[in-house]
Design a protein around this motif. Structure first.
Motif, PDB file in Angstrom:
ATOM      1  N   SER C  78      -3.822 -19.667   1.737  1.00 43.85           N
ATOM      2  CA  SER C  78      -2.955 -19.883   2.895  1.00 43.85           C
ATOM      3  C   SER C  78      -2.772 -21.366   3.232  1.00 43.85           C
ATOM      4  N   GLY C 139       2.407 -26.120  12.123  1.00 37.25           N
ATOM      5  CA  GLY C 139       2.869 -24.748  12.010  1.00 37.25           C
ATOM      6  C   GLY C 139       2.768 -23.992  13.324  1.00 37.25           C
ATOM      7  N   SER C 140       1.626 -24.081  13.972  1.00 33.24           N
ATOM      8  CA  SER C 140       1.456 -23.286  15.186  1.00 33.24           C
ATOM      9  C   SER C 140       2.371 -23.795  16.299  1.00 33.24           C
ATOM     10  N   GLU C 143       5.562 -22.178  15.587  1.00 32.27           N
ATOM     11  CA  GLU C 143       5.550 -20.786  16.055  1.00 32.27           C
ATOM     12  C   GLU C 143       5.854 -20.722  17.548  1.00 32.27           C
ATOM     13  N   THR C 173      -3.005 -17.841  14.302  1.00 30.19           N
ATOM     14  CA  THR C 173      -2.092 -18.593  15.173  1.00 30.19           C
ATOM     15  C   THR C 173      -0.979 -17.698  15.694  1.00 30.19           C
ATOM     16  N   ASP C 244       6.959 -16.807   9.510  1.00 36.91           N
ATOM     17  CA  ASP C 244       5.871 -17.781   9.423  1.00 36.91           C
ATOM     18  C   ASP C 244       5.944 -18.376   8.022  1.00 36.91           C
ATOM     19  N   ALA C 246       4.271 -20.433   6.320  1.00 34.51           N
ATOM     20  CA  ALA C 246       3.096 -20.973   5.639  1.00 34.51           C
ATOM     21  C   ALA C 246       3.069 -20.609   4.161  1.00 34.51           C
ATOM     22  N   ASN C 268       5.607 -25.251   7.190  1.00 28.91           N
ATOM     23  CA  ASN C 268       4.411 -26.092   7.267  1.00 28.91           C
ATOM     24  C   ASN C 268       4.640 -27.199   6.249  1.00 28.91           C
ATOM     25  N   HIS C 270       3.152 -29.765   5.704  1.00 28.59           N
ATOM     26  CA  HIS C 270       1.891 -30.205   5.111  1.00 28.59           C
ATOM     27  C   HIS C 270       1.349 -29.196   4.101  1.00 28.59           C
ATOM     28  N   LYS C 271       1.982 -28.066   3.981  1.00 26.93           N
ATOM     29  CA  LYS C 271       1.572 -27.145   2.924  1.00 26.93           C
ATOM     30  C   LYS C 271       2.601 -27.199   1.806  1.00 26.93           C
TER      31      LYS C 271
ATOM     32  N   CYS D 315      -4.008 -25.274  15.285  1.00 26.95           N
ATOM     33  CA  CYS D 315      -4.775 -25.094  14.040  1.00 26.95           C
ATOM     34  C   CYS D 315      -4.833 -26.469  13.370  1.00 26.95           C
ATOM     35  N   THR D 316      -3.840 -26.845  12.574  1.00 24.96           N
ATOM     36  CA  THR D 316      -3.772 -28.203  12.047  1.00 24.96           C
ATOM     37  C   THR D 316      -3.580 -29.171  13.211  1.00 24.96           C
TER      38      THR D 316
HETATM   39  C1  LIG Z   1      -0.154 -18.054   7.499  1.00 26.41           C
HETATM   40  C2  LIG Z   1      -0.306 -19.215   8.395  1.00 26.41           C
HETATM   41  N1  LIG Z   1       0.429 -19.302   9.524  1.00 26.41           N
HETATM   42  C3  LIG Z   1       0.324 -20.348  10.355  1.00 26.41           C
HETATM   43  C4  LIG Z   1      -0.555 -21.374  10.118  1.00 26.41           C
HETATM   44  C5  LIG Z   1      -0.675 -22.450  11.134  1.00 26.41           C
HETATM   45  O1  LIG Z   1      -0.178 -23.670  10.674  1.00 26.41           O
HETATM   46  P1  LIG Z   1      -0.712 -25.046  11.244  1.00 26.41           P
HETATM   47  O2  LIG Z   1      -2.104 -25.201  10.783  1.00 26.41           O
HETATM   48  O3  LIG Z   1       0.203 -26.030  10.649  1.00 26.41           O
HETATM   49  O4  LIG Z   1      -0.619 -25.006  12.717  1.00 26.41           O
HETATM   50  C6  LIG Z   1      -1.337 -21.326   8.969  1.00 26.41           C
HETATM   51  C7  LIG Z   1      -2.277 -22.447   8.655  1.00 26.41           C
HETATM   52  O5  LIG Z   1      -3.346 -22.303   8.204  1.00 26.41           O
HETATM   53  C8  LIG Z   1      -1.199 -20.240   8.085  1.00 26.41           C
HETATM   54  O6  LIG Z   1      -1.919 -20.178   6.975  1.00 26.41           O
END
Ligand SMILES: Cc1ncc(COP(=O)(O)O)c(C=O)c1O
Ligand SMILES: Cc1ncc(COP(=O)(O)O)c(C=O)c1O
Lengths: 434, 518, 518, 434
Positions: C78, C139-140, C143, C173, C244, C246, C268, C270-271, D315-316
């Motif tokens: 993930s 990411g969050s 969201e 998240t 989402d 990710a 994301n 950064h991913k 999270c990040t």
């Molecule tokens: C499936 C999924 N959704 C959302 C997120 C949240 O992203 P972020 O860490 O950029 O807030 C992650 C991060 O680990 C994720 O794996």
């Protein structure tokens, strides 16, 4: 701390310095500055230089505007590579030592010679080092150098030869800008320790290295080929042409321009010279448990062991720059090196054609070529006004090419840039024709 | 063979690459039409084929096998392993410096030339010798320059001298340089005080002597109290007095080589003036000299020119017109990137800052010397010459060898397990089982005390069980390496298996050895 | 306390410093004349006092205790731990980017705005949704933006919906965001195929539902084959469908969320688009949406403006005039430095390159899945849902736990001893003892095979002696840490001894625990 | 590899993707480029921005042109810090975790509050996070914010509050540019969850924080102080004034301008909110052998454990930027922080005096101040023509200060630069007077 030492003051510690020799004043230097201020001072100085991103430069003549990939910066800035000394304690220096070993392998591959050291200072002094090896090896006193050898290399040879007790004789170039083989044959004699040629030569000419080697070695002299390592990706390696030694300037392999240094010199040789090589050499070995490891080897050649009998006096060399070299070569890879060489080759020929000036070296060239430019002062001025630095003027080093311009091509010089320069060239040619 | 020690060549896989070529925008003429057949490479150079991530990982992993100054204490005598301010890397990387072509015309390189001119001025002031050439590439290159200058100087006066004197404590580069410069190297003894043996010097300083090469403080870390007399003897013999500047860190702003009577000095910019040592370079070895030597300096010289018509305009230029010059020692203008760092250093510290540097370097050395003189250490590692030292000092491992059966090499290897770098060992040669310790001014009191603690602990351990030290190191990526075997059957490049069948015998007769390299 | 674990505060020594202040060039008015007494700090903040060398060593030494992507394999499910091309750091550091003030007027920030505009365009094309805001910080945050947009959308239509659906496989998240956005989180089940349970969805998708948040491929690494039907159900209920992003790394250039029926997507960066993760950020979480959601996007938007008088001049601007906007989510224009890297990535690869990325990511995952399905591994770590996976897959540690008595946590810790980073563990929650494995496209075949070998070796070892894994790791800077104790008696800042007497009891009842964090 | 998988083609692997949803074409993006070309493309874009070394900038308003020392770059570029994920495996993440612990300590020292997390996104959203904590803590629905709070923070509060189900009420500034205490007293009621003030406030005013805190907290609301951490070296910390939470933008601590991000936000609180904090928190603990170590702690607050009951969804976060922060603070050190604060303070007052414009906030200011500029358009244009960016125009955010200019001072703005701006100001003042 003073108490533990048994001293009363810092001055006490300098009691051995005779009174009369003490500097009774402060050093006459500007006051110290904060980091920010030093940065600003240096940024202001740097801003007064026109660097290779601020103009389109066709200047080469020994150092070239190549793209240095980001991996080089990333890896060279690692403290682990940046801040150790020469690897005297191999058990905690396996990183640096293995890098040297890999570097030697890469240089060996490029030059077609089986052994390489882990770097010398830079190109021209590498030629001088080759001369010293030839002297130790042959005990002869003459050095013969092609006029196609970089002027700085010829100068450095002469300077060092004064110490080695050797004489330097020059072999002229033909009307086509290649080393004159007949003149070479005439110059070489029984007292000739080494013959120096360069591939490509200073004018960019691809020399007929095989013939030169054969001729040069006839009376037992060593054939030393100076080379730009990058075009060796497409050129037959000097070792395969019969060169005994191949030395050169490594800037083109992942090093900065840096206004001329630091970069690195490389020094490759035939197996039989292994124990006469200058400088550090890494060798593979095992530890007590049989694990693979690397050490500085054949140290009995070196100054710290052999002192006045050393094969050279070099101590600090250019390890970090050599690391840049091997990282760069690994980044290019087996195919990339060829692709880059071919790109430069094609662009060079395209540029020579496009410029349309009279050719000094009309034969095959790689990465650089020399032309005669009518009213060269005006042409250079015109180009510079357009933000183009059109090449290196040959006049200072070669009075016979007073109107000569040496034009260098790298992968950074696009067709569009070449065409822009060609446009200016056309103006000049038409102006002259008119 | 563990994956961990694979070379980049062994990680190669056909077809992988990090590089992508830029657009090939010119006509696709085949290479055969552009180059004669005999000039074309027949098989590609066997460079590795790796992706960028694997390239990065390979060298990152390699790097982590190095001890380095940013990790810990590195008291390598004679090497001046001082901290390199991180600012220096930043300013050296400014495009105006890093991307400047060496043949840019002076008009468009005024910043670089002014910087070099200022560095020349500062070095001249520090040395007390006004004429400076930045050109030599390292200390030993500076030494060679110095002897070539000496030769030119004597020849200009119509003299042919044949010998150069170096003390028996001299660094190996000194005698090696003497030979390369075409002289005979003659050794001068050391007196009971650790200085030059004046009688021996007097005896040898005949009119065939071209030069005396001296380090002061010398490699024992001692300031030669007789320097005035030495200079007199040398000058009376008509020879030049050469200063090996490797130890300049002890005396900046305190005593200047020029004032001591030296004619020529080299600087190890990478020692005294901070350069990250890079695992063995780059460095730079500028030279400074007196008026009588100046005409022979290498070309080009960086000079300041003032407007002719009395204008105050200043511009900087490269001067090639020096009729008596020894010529060029290398390409272009020297290791400019090193000069940038040197400039930053001198500009940061100023005159009083440089003096502080030397004072603290000497203070730290004497403090560490005191810490190592106490019982539990001093009897095993006696000081070679018991005087106030300058920036470094030399102990002898004699006691440890005799009383504990552990050699200096064993002690050094055991230090590796404690996360400190050993001192320079087995140099200078005249000290039995030498340990040459230079802490530098950038180390803290705690670091010095920690090191003394490590030494004490190792000695105490050796008193219990010398085998631990003798078989050290135990925690490093590899154990003691077979240097003798490496030299006997040298493998100096990697070859594919087929070409280079493993020599299973090699590991067997491994006898670990070590050298006192420096 | 070993010197090695000292904090920078414990290394502090009175009077030391790295910083020197620039010249104080204005009149030296005392601070008391410039500030009211009550506003002045009474005692200085207890920051450390250290020299630059010690500062550098402290953090360099700390850094070496981290596992990191440039060291080795990092299949953290993930998290898309792909290689970050080093070029990206170089271009992000260009002064024109790094030193640009966020309030520079658009006229003098045209390069930055055009870059952002191009990134918006590219992300829109990749998502198949034309309207993009780069603003969310991760990411969050994306969201949350998505749900705030959903809320604004419904409210604009006069609807008050109260619930948001998330699958039970959803990342934490998702439900956390639901609550923060003022909705009630309602779980939807997973069917036997690993997809959304359609019956459950139909049942819950009432007209009180504002949105379904979905990851596709989902956190099991499976592409939901019923996506068309899901979209239909959600849209029929009048809700929005949120993607989402990710897991976008699986489907670039293959299938686009917009084409699947999603209304809002977060990326994301950064991913999928490479950012060095920095040990926990920075990242960025731009969002893309369909026309009906667009009016509500955050301000400012980067827009392209063409010359009024039909001229072809293009300039880029920040548009604040969006009446229905949800407003600002943060300061300025978002994490611009992250956009630079994203831009470099997209520009390097082009459209086909991005598709290659996804194809190889999926290929690598399926290959590793196959390697881990063989005897000696598969029986201990069965795949959770046995289908072709996308860019990642989930194994269950059930077999290992039952048959060998080692838990997933033990396996993970033992991997540390082998120099590979463990997968994400204990997530998704519905898989017992889950291991979530995402190799990414930048790993080589050899790395995948090596990892499979490590897993096999650990399992074989556990069959012999499970205690080794249970007490792992054994070769890391510290052993298994007492997380329960840390939470029970939290020490979240350093304090001088006097203020913070050591709690000798703490070490005693250490019971190592671990979490399936992600 | 396909064979091992049991697939025939790459396409097979995507069989689960319904045909109709496949993108039947290539993505419509420009073709890929080589590293060199991408570099050149980005360098060309970057060249179209005027950055803070290309002008003398007095623009601040939330991000400031501070000197970032070289150690920050050196350490942040280490792969060991740059490339790991969030430290989920503490045994191989002690570096990152200890950095977090040290960061928390430094933030705690600066803010005068005992607990800090390891970073949130940035300043304005940190305010929103504080609001969410206040909501969870008090279950109230009103947020009261001073008009001295950064406009972006007020905007972010409003945006997020829409989700939290909260209302935001604004408290005006006095005629002297400070938060109006009486208005604050009137705005706060029993349903007020939190009161937001900023120190120094957006105009640079040093607020009477003690009084604001006392007033704001009267009915049980939490007092949230947003702060620029750098001036906290000389200002009494918000915690000592009674603030419950202190949040803010960390850019000033060793982070780049980066056109607005990434930087970091910090979040410090009174002990009693520890278990309601958002984001990662590092805690000290021991390993099985009793060795000191650090872990992510109190994870039951977080989304990955607590899901819909989490105290925040973050999270990040901004770990790397927070590292820059703690490296920068350690570089400054205990004394340096004070020296820098005093330097900025003095220069700020000097600049305000030198400019001589009518003051919007005539009381004490640190690092920034607001003035009314007659014919502001002309003044700004004039200054920019001289290579000076004279400040941030307040008009857009504060219609009441249509002619307002917010002038920021850092250690990079020398007296000479201030005097140059003052010279232009004098021209304007004289022009108006004439
Ligand atoms: C499936 C999924 N959704 C959302 C997120 C949240 O992203 P972020 O860490 O950029 O807030 C992650 C991060 O680990 C994720 O794996
Ligand atoms: C005393 C002394 N002289 C000369 C040198 C040679 O300097 P370089 O390594 O720069 O050639 C050294 C270097 O170790 C030295 O210590």
């Amino acid at each position: 701390m003073l108490a533990a030492i048994g001293a009363e003051s810092l001055d006490d510690l300098f009691a051995d310095v005779p009174e009369r020799m003490r500097l009774g004043r402060e050093l006459d230097l500007p006051d110290g500055l904060s980091e920010q201020e030093v940065y600003e001072d240096l940024a202001a100085l740097a801003a007064r230089n026109r660097h290779a991103d601020e103009e389109v430069t066709f200047v080469g003549a020994g150092m070239y505007d190549h793209y240095v990939p980001a991996v080089v910066d990333t890896l060279l800035s690692r403290s682990e590579f940046l801040t150790p000394y020469t690897p005297y304690q191999p058990e905690v220096s396996q990183g640096g030592l293995q890098v040297m070993f890999e570097f030697q392998t890469a240089i060996s591959e490029l030059t077609g010679l089986p052994v390489s050291n882990a770097s010398v200072y830079e190109g021209p002094s590498a030629c001088a080092a080759a001369a010293y090896l030839a002297k130790l090896e042959t005990r002869r006193t003459r050095l013969v150098a092609s006029r196609g050898l970089h002027p700085h290399s010829r100068a450095a040879l002469a300077t060092h030869a004064a110490g080695y007790g050797m004489e330097v004789v020059e072999v002229p170039l033909t009307g086509e800008g290649a080393t004159d083989v007949e003149a070479l044959a005439a110059a070489v004699d029984d007292d000739t320790a080494a013959v120096f040629v360069q591939q490509p030569n200073f004018l960019g000419t691809v020399e007929e290295l095989g013939e030169l080697a054969e001729t040069g070695k006839r009376s037992g002299a060593l054939l030393v080929c100076a080379a730009d390592p990058l075009p060796l990706g497409i050129l037959k390696p000097p070792g395969e042409h019969g060169a005994d030694l191949c030395v050169g300037e490594g800037q083109t392999l992942g090093n900065r321009l840096d206004f001329g240094g630091p970069s690195f010199g490389f020094f490759a040789a035939d197996e039989r010279f292994l124990r006469r090589m200058p400088g550090r050499i890494a060798g593979e070995t095992r530890d007590l448990d049989g694990r693979r490891g690397f050490v500085l080897t054949l140290q009995t050649r070196e100054q710290h062991i052999r002192r006045e009998k050393a094969t050279h006096n070099i101590c600090t060399a250019q390890a970090l720059n050599a690391l840049a070299g091997v990282v760069y070569l690994s980044w290019l890879g087996k195919r990339g090196l060829v692709e880059l060489g071919e790109l430069m080759l094609r662009r060079t020929h395209y540029a020579r054609e496009a410029l349309g000036f009279e050719r000094i070296n009309p034969g095959p060239v790689v990465r650089e070529f020399a032309v005669r430019v009518p009213d060269i002062d005006a042409f250079v001025a015109r180009a510079r006004a357009e933000g183009i630095n059109p090449g290196y003027r040959l006049g200072r080093d070669y009075p016979e090419y007073e109107d000569g311009l040496l034009v260098a091509i790298t992968e950074r010089r696009t067709k569009a840039q070449i065409d822009a320069l060609a446009g200016l060239a056309a103006e000049v040619r038409e102006g002259v024709a008119a | 063979m563990s994956a961990d020690t694979l070379t980049i060549f062994e990680r190669s896989r056909e077809g992988r690459r990090a590089f992508t070529a830029p657009a090939d925008d010119v006509p696709q003429v085949p290479i055969e039409e552009l180059l004669p057949a005999g000039a074309i490479r027949e098989r590609p150079a066997e460079l590795p084929e790796v992706s960028e991530p694997e390239l990065v990982r390979h060298y990152t992993t390699l790097s982590s096998k190095n001890f380095h100054l940013d990790k810990g204490f590195y008291p390598l005598g004679s090497c001046t392993m001082k901290h390199n301010p991180k600012l220096h890397e930043r300013v050296a990387a400014l495009p105006g410096h890093a991307r400047l072509h060496p043949l840019q015309d002076p008009e468009h390189a005024q910043g670089a030339l002014e910087l070099m001119h200022r560095v020349q001025g500062a070095l001249g002031e520090i040395a007390g010798l006004p004429h400076v050439s930045l050109q030599p590439s390292a200390g030993s290159h500076g030494e060679l320059a110095g002897l070539l200058l000496t030769r030119a100087y004597h020849e200009d006066r119509g003299e042919q001298r044949t010998r150069v004197l170096t003390p028996d404590t001299a660094h190996g580069t000194n005698p090696a340089t003497v030979t390369m410069a075409g002289y005979e190297a003659v050794k001068v003894g050391t007196d009971s005080d650790g200085g030059v043996d004046l009688d021996d010097l007097r005896e040898k300083a005949g009119d065939d002597v071209a030069c005396l090469m001296l380090t002061n403080p010398n490699t024992l870390g001692l300031f030669d109290r007789n320097i005035e007399e030495i200079a007199e003897i040398v000058h009376d013999a008509g020879a030049t007095l050469y200063y090996d500047g490797a130890n300049l860190n002890a005396v900046m702003g305190i005593a200047r080589p020029g004032d001591m009577g030296f004619d020529i000095v080299h600087f190890n910019l990478h020692k005294t003036f901070t350069q990250p040592h890079g695992g063995g370079g780059p460095g730079a070895g500028p030279i400074a000299c007196s008026d009588r030597i100046a005409p022979f300096l290498p070309v080009p010289q960086v000079v300041e020119r003032r407007g002719d018509n009395g204008s105050s305009d200043v511009r900087y230029d490269l001067d090639f017109e020096r009729p008596k010059t020894i010529g060029k020692l290398r390409g272009f203008q020297g290791n400019f990137g090193v000069f940038v760092r040197t400039y930053a250093y001198i500009r940061s510290l100023g005159g009083d800052g440089l003096k502080d540097v030397s004072q603290v370097a000497v203070l730290n050395a004497n403090y560490l010397k005191a810490l190592l003189a106490v019982e539990g250490i001093g009897e095993y590692l006696p000081i070679a010459f018991d005087r106030t030292c300058m920036h470094e000092f030399v102990l002898s491992g004699r006691g440890a060898k005799e009383r504990l059966g552990v050699k200096t090499l064993d002690l050094a290897k055991r230090m590796l397990d404690h996360g400190v770098h050993p001192p320079t060992v087995y140099f200078p040669l005249l000290v039995d089982e030498a340990l040459m310790i230079e802490p530098t001014e950038t180390e803290t009191k705690e670091r010095l005390e920690h090191f003394a603690g490590v030494v004490r602990e190792i000695l105490a351990e050796a008193a219990e069980d010398p085998e631990v030290a003798r078989s050290a190191p135990h925690t490093t990526p590899v154990g003691r390496l077979d240097e003798a075997g490496a030299a006997k059957r040298p493998v100096v490049r990697w070859r594919p298996e087929a070409e280079n069948p493993g020599d299973p015998e090699r590991a067997k007769d491994a006898t670990a050895s070590g050298t006192g390299a420096m």
